[in-house]
Design a protein around this motif. Structure first.
Motif, PDB file in Angstrom:
ATOM      1  N   SER A   1      10.748  29.789   9.509  1.00 29.09           N
ATOM      2  CA  SER A   1      10.692  29.239  10.815  1.00 29.09           C
ATOM      3  C   SER A   1      11.861  28.363  11.121  1.00 29.09           C
ATOM      4  CB  SER A   1       9.400  28.259  11.105  1.00 29.09           C
ATOM      5  OG  SER A   1       9.575  27.599  12.171  1.00 29.09           O
ATOM      6  N   LEU A   2      12.295  28.405  12.412  1.00 27.62           N
ATOM      7  CA  LEU A   2      13.561  27.608  12.658  1.00 27.62           C
ATOM      8  C   LEU A   2      13.267  26.157  12.336  1.00 27.62           C
ATOM      9  CD1 LEU A   2      16.707  27.526  13.586  1.00 27.62           C
ATOM     10  CD2 LEU A   2      15.514  27.264  16.001  1.00 27.62           C
ATOM     11  N   SER A   3      12.046  25.655  12.213  1.00 21.33           N
ATOM     12  CA  SER A   3      11.700  24.479  12.177  1.00 21.33           C
ATOM     13  C   SER A   3      12.096  23.944  10.603  1.00 21.33           C
ATOM     14  CB  SER A   3      10.110  24.051  12.023  1.00 21.33           C
ATOM     15  OG  SER A   3       9.581  24.338  13.503  1.00 21.33           O
TER      16      SER A   3
ATOM     17  N   THR B   1      13.040  31.449  15.883  1.00 22.82           N
ATOM     18  CA  THR B   1      12.628  30.256  16.781  1.00 22.82           C
ATOM     19  C   THR B   1      11.224  30.472  17.554  1.00 22.82           C
ATOM     20  OG1 THR B   1      13.567  29.266  18.873  1.00 22.82           O
ATOM     21  CG2 THR B   1      13.937  31.653  18.646  1.00 22.82           C
TER      22      THR B   1
ATOM     23  N   LEU C   1      16.134  25.779  24.903  1.00 21.76           N
ATOM     24  CA  LEU C   1      15.143  26.700  24.232  1.00 21.76           C
ATOM     25  C   LEU C   1      15.757  27.873  23.710  1.00 21.76           C
ATOM     26  CD1 LEU C   1      11.802  25.871  26.223  1.00 21.76           C
ATOM     27  CD2 LEU C   1      12.564  24.868  24.068  1.00 21.76           C
ATOM     28  N   SER C   2      15.098  28.815  22.638  1.00 24.75           N
ATOM     29  CA  SER C   2      15.511  30.163  22.763  1.00 24.75           C
ATOM     30  C   SER C   2      14.076  30.713  22.231  1.00 24.75           C
ATOM     31  CB  SER C   2      16.556  30.325  21.561  1.00 24.75           C
ATOM     32  OG  SER C   2      16.228  29.556  20.476  1.00 24.75           O
TER      33      SER C   2
ATOM     34  N   LEU D   1      18.431  33.183  10.820  1.00 29.83           N
ATOM     35  CA  LEU D   1      17.939  32.523  12.101  1.00 29.83           C
ATOM     36  C   LEU D   1      17.600  33.764  13.056  1.00 29.83           C
ATOM     37  CD1 LEU D   1      20.026  29.435  12.312  1.00 29.83           C
ATOM     38  CD2 LEU D   1      18.247  30.089  10.903  1.00 29.83           C
TER      39      LEU D   1
ATOM     40  N   SER E   1      16.574  34.811  17.087  1.00 36.73           N
ATOM     41  CA  SER E   1      16.081  34.654  18.534  1.00 36.73           C
ATOM     42  C   SER E   1      16.505  36.141  19.131  1.00 36.73           C
ATOM     43  CB  SER E   1      16.700  33.566  19.072  1.00 36.73           C
ATOM     44  OG  SER E   1      18.112  33.686  19.514  1.00 36.73           O
TER      45      SER E   1
ATOM     46  N   ASN F   1      19.679  31.705  25.626  1.00 37.58           N
ATOM     47  CA  ASN F   1      19.141  30.330  25.679  1.00 37.58           C
ATOM     48  C   ASN F   1      18.716  30.081  27.248  1.00 37.58           C
ATOM     49  OD1 ASN F   1      19.873  30.144  22.757  1.00 37.58           O
ATOM     50  ND2 ASN F   1      21.993  29.406  23.536  1.00 37.58           N
TER      51      ASN F   1
ATOM     52  N   TRP G   1      16.779  23.501  20.687  1.00 33.98           N
ATOM     53  CA  TRP G   1      16.279  24.662  19.886  1.00 33.98           C
ATOM     54  C   TRP G   1      16.868  25.885  20.066  1.00 33.98           C
ATOM     55  CZ3 TRP G   1      12.976  23.951  15.737  1.00 33.98           C
ATOM     56  CH2 TRP G   1      12.124  22.927  15.864  1.00 33.98           C
ATOM     57  N   THR G   2      18.025  26.035  19.911  1.00 32.47           N
ATOM     58  CA  THR G   2      18.912  27.149  20.065  1.00 32.47           C
ATOM     59  C   THR G   2      19.308  27.498  18.617  1.00 32.47           C
ATOM     60  OG1 THR G   2      21.021  25.959  20.733  1.00 32.47           O
ATOM     61  CG2 THR G   2      19.512  26.631  22.548  1.00 32.47           C
ATOM     62  N   CYS G   3      19.740  28.822  18.574  1.00 32.35           N
ATOM     63  CA  CYS G   3      20.141  29.298  17.069  1.00 32.35           C
ATOM     64  C   CYS G   3      21.296  30.386  17.315  1.00 32.35           C
ATOM     65  CB  CYS G   3      19.264  29.470  16.329  1.00 32.35           C
ATOM     66  SG  CYS G   3      18.098  30.955  16.668  1.00 32.35           S
TER      67      CYS G   3
END
Length: 339
Positions: free
Chosen positions: A122-124, A174, A206-207, A233, A235, A239, A301-303
């Motif tokens: 997870s991106l977390s 994401t 966000l993404s 990562l 997505s 975004n 929360w973008t990557c």
């Protein structure tokens, strides 16, 4: 002879689409499930189910040794099983990290080593992105997760990266949305009812990734020679703000008027705390909790997915509009998600 793939967490939201993608590619699919998991969405005549004994490392190793003798080893393993909510935060480290370590050791110790092991992370695991510059989180950035969930995912990644016996690839998606996902479904329902609640005075950036694109990417990463001992990562490469996301849902659902409320973060925290207390009293993991608050308060929360494009040639088939349109039709119309 068909190549074999083990997909853990196969009965969950993402797992169902991984199974569908594997079947579409002609794999012999083994679904790792719990005894209590619903198998309603798993084709019993097309999928072999196995209840992996994570609780007992010795039994797990013996189980996989038996698997090799009777059915042969899996060419690929997708470890998608994980915990996203729990009354007890210690369970995150146990289920998301320790069970990953036990599975890797059992695969190695039972001569059941796959050609590649994919961890769905997870991106977390990276923690907060830069809220001031809004620079997308990059693969090479240091990982400093703030939530118990994110910390458990980072630890799982470290277990995968440290071992040398099995080639691996890690995906850090994401926000994953699509038919069958519960949190975004709740937001869609809320907007359809005429309400939009956003966390924080400042917009979230966000993404997203549509679940079908994520499933396709998982097998692309397994089969591609470039996706070896790498972390990505994930997505769709685009975004938006939380306001833009909500307005797109409003447009797609045909809702003319929506009351939009941006709640201060302190109120959001109190709501999460109250919900968590109710969850502890009932013994059920609450959708809103103080660990989830760490995700809600994050503004960025973008990557950066350039490595996906460059190394794996990944081009998502769904942008947010197309993915949400299909999701809404599946959830509230005539379409159905994989069974």
């Amino acid at each position: 002879m068909k190549a074999k793939v083990l997909i853990t967490g196969a009965s969950g939201f993402i797992g169902r689409f991984l199974v569908e993608e594997a079947l579409g590619r002609g794999y012999e699919v083994w679904a790792g499930v719990r005894a209590t998991s619903s198998r309603a969405h798993l084709s019993q005549d097309r999928v072999c189910c196995i209840e992996l004994k994570y609780d007992d490392p010795s039994a797990l190793r013996a189980q996989l040794a038996t698997q090799v003798r009777e059915h042969g080893a899996w060419q690929y393993v997708i470890h998608n099983a994980g915990l996203t909510g729990s009354v007890c935060r210690k369970n995150f480290a146990l289920v998301n990290a320790e069970y990953t370590r036990r599975l890797l050791e059992a695969l190695d110790g039972s001569d059941c080593r796959p050609k590649k092991f994919l961890l769905m992370s997870s991106l977390s695991s990276y923690g907060a992105g830069d809220d001031k510059t809004l620079r997308p989180i990059a693969r090479e950035d240091a990982r400093h997760p703030e939530t118990a969930y994110g910390k458990s995912k980072r630890l799982a990644e470290e277990y995968v990266e440290r071992q040398k016996a099995i080639p691996w690839v890690i995906l850090c998606p994401t926000g994953v949305y699509g038919p069958g996902e519960k949190d975004y479904r709740m937001e869609i329902q809320c907007i359809r009812a005429g309400f939009d609640f956003a966390a924080g005075r400042k917009p979230q950036h966000l993404s997203f990734i549509y679940v079908k694109d994520l499933a396709e990417l998982a097998f692309r990463a397994l089969e591609h020679t470039a996706g070896r001992n790498c972390r990505y990562l994930v997505s769709d490469g685009r975004n938006c703000t939380d306001t833009e996301f909500a307005r797109l849902i409003q447009e797609l659902t045909g809702r003319k008027h929506v009351l939009r409320l941006r709640l201060p973060l302190w109120i959001v925290y109190l709501c999460c705390l109250l919900s968590e207390c109710v969850g502890r009293l009932t013994g059920r993991a609450a959708t809103l909790n103080t660990d989830k608050y760490g995700i809600l308060k994050q503004r960025n929360w973008t990557c950066d997915i350039e490595p996906l494009r460059r190394e794996l040639g990944f081009t998502p088939a769904f942008d947010l509009r197309k993915g949400l349109k299909e999701t809404i039709r599946c959830e509230f119309g005539e379409m159905h998600y994989p069974k």
